[in-house]
Motif scaffolding. Sequence first.
Motif, PDB file in Angstrom:
ATOM      1  N   UNK A 146      41.487  37.164  33.678  1.00 32.18           N
ATOM      2  CA  UNK A 146      41.675  38.149  32.623  1.00 32.18           C
ATOM      3  C   UNK A 146      41.976  37.458  31.298  1.00 32.18           C
ATOM      4  N   UNK A 147      41.907  38.190  30.204  1.00 34.04           N
ATOM      5  CA  UNK A 147      42.120  37.659  28.854  1.00 34.04           C
ATOM      6  C   UNK A 147      41.265  36.420  28.642  1.00 34.04           C
ATOM      7  N   UNK A 148      41.874  35.294  28.202  1.00 33.34           N
ATOM      8  CA  UNK A 148      41.038  34.132  27.903  1.00 33.34           C
ATOM      9  C   UNK A 148      40.464  33.472  29.143  1.00 33.34           C
ATOM     10  N   UNK A 149      41.011  33.809  30.307  1.00 34.45           N
ATOM     11  CA  UNK A 149      40.479  33.200  31.530  1.00 34.45           C
ATOM     12  C   UNK A 149      39.188  33.886  31.984  1.00 34.45           C
ATOM     13  N   UNK A 150      38.874  35.006  31.383  1.00 34.78           N
ATOM     14  CA  UNK A 150      37.611  35.662  31.714  1.00 34.78           C
ATOM     15  C   UNK A 150      36.513  35.018  30.883  1.00 34.78           C
ATOM     16  N   UNK A 151      35.301  34.841  31.487  1.00 27.90           N
ATOM     17  CA  UNK A 151      34.213  34.277  30.698  1.00 27.90           C
ATOM     18  C   UNK A 151      33.874  35.182  29.518  1.00 27.90           C
ATOM     19  N   UNK A 152      33.441  34.566  28.422  1.00 24.70           N
ATOM     20  CA  UNK A 152      33.206  35.316  27.194  1.00 24.70           C
ATOM     21  C   UNK A 152      32.214  36.466  27.388  1.00 24.70           C
TER      22      UNK A 152
END
Lengths: 288, 219
Positions: free
Chosen positions: B69-75
């Motif tokens: 989630x957030x920045x850990x999700x791929x763009x």
Amino acid sequence: MADIVWRAHGGVRRSTRAWRVRTSAVIVAAVVLAVLVVPPLVNLDEQAVDLAAKLRPPSLAHPFGTDDVGRDLLLRCVYGLRVSLLVGVVAAVVATVIGTAVGALAAASGGWVDRIVMRLVDIFSSVPHLLLGIFIVAMFRPGVWPVVVSVALTHWLSTARIVRAEVLSLRSRPYVDAAISGGASRLRVAVRHLLPGVLPQAGLAAVLMVPHAIWHESALSFLGLGLPTHQASLGTLVQSARGSLLAGDWWPTLFPGLFIIVPTLAIAGLAGAWRERINPRRRSELML
Amino acid sequence: MLELRAITAGYDRRAPVFRSVDLTLAPGESVGLLGPSGCGKSTLARVAALLHRPDAGQLVIDGEVARGWRHRAPREQRTAFGVVFQQPRLSADPRLALRDLVAEPLRAVGRSSEVADLVPELAARVGLGKDLMGRRPHEVSDGQLQRACLARALVLRPRWLVCDEMTAMLDASTTAALVHVVEEYRRESGAGMLAVGHDRVLLERWCDRTVRWEELVAG
């Protein structure tokens, strides 16, 4: 009968505050002018020794008198202020950069990085910072740069705390959520949204630190650990005046002492006014 | 297809706001989620939009299981969602002019060259004039700012829209205008939508179906 007139209270206080800001601004302007303009213009040697005129009280030729080897004290005070101001400004800027970087890193990383970094900050804060500063200068040969390093390395802690708190608060704003959803990387969020938010706070911390850093330079030099004695700084001047004070000669102590107190209070006064502008709720006294 | 499976989420692991909630949106479907304030419906919307990591459960976006989630999700996964928040004041960086606010996602994903074409087109679509686009958030009204926030949510052409109480701060005419913009976008792009709110009349008229929060938690 409804002739009630509502009055604003605190009008008197506000006018004294405005007066304080104006006085501070004039003094700071005079100081900056003096240290930038006077030395290149007069082209006098502040280290010129005149043993025939040693320890003269204030007179027209020497408005601040002369010291124990006949050097003109007004000139030495101006040169001393120049050195002290340089040390103060450079140390404050370096300390602010370190503090901002550490605080931002801790807040942005979160988790165990944050915990470890902030506990280290706590540990450093628990040691009296003058003591830590003495320890650091003692490792080097006396000079300007060891003093700058010592003051800078002992003064980034509070800035790190302020910046961390600010970043933590900014990070939970919905506009950061919106940026993440818009595909922004961590770096982009930090540079575009978080950094501009903490810069005013960090800048204010830097200005507030200048007088404090000057005091530290003076303290270290007074203890004989800072600058070499022939180099005029406000601390070395007061230090070398100690002997003559015991003999009843007051001017070598008084004038450098005033040169330490008045400009630093003026800088702190301006910084305090700036803080009231960006954060009006925290009515504050001078923070040194 | 957007599937929320047995989601448990909150702000304290020991006391989650809700446990084991399931919700499925068919492709292109619009679902209204109704509930009283403070019940956790916004948290669920944030989980769905990859903005809040749930304590347990699974999120499947068009057949792909979300791993972070957030920045850990791929763009690409994050930008598949366009999110509009309740309070436009808080969801707009106060230092950016509306023009930059709308352009920000394009710049963030490295499509700066399209800013000149897309931003004016979206501004016209949400009804913001050229002069307004140069202003900063404190110089425009809540309604005007929310229009800009909607434009920002649409600029990357998301497959899913998440509207978290999008119209709660707005008057009736602005609400109607924004709902119209959303529906127009959905018609041409086939995007699905999750709209969260407490205005039953609005959501029932706007969405394909509405779900009451109590049904989700009970079921």
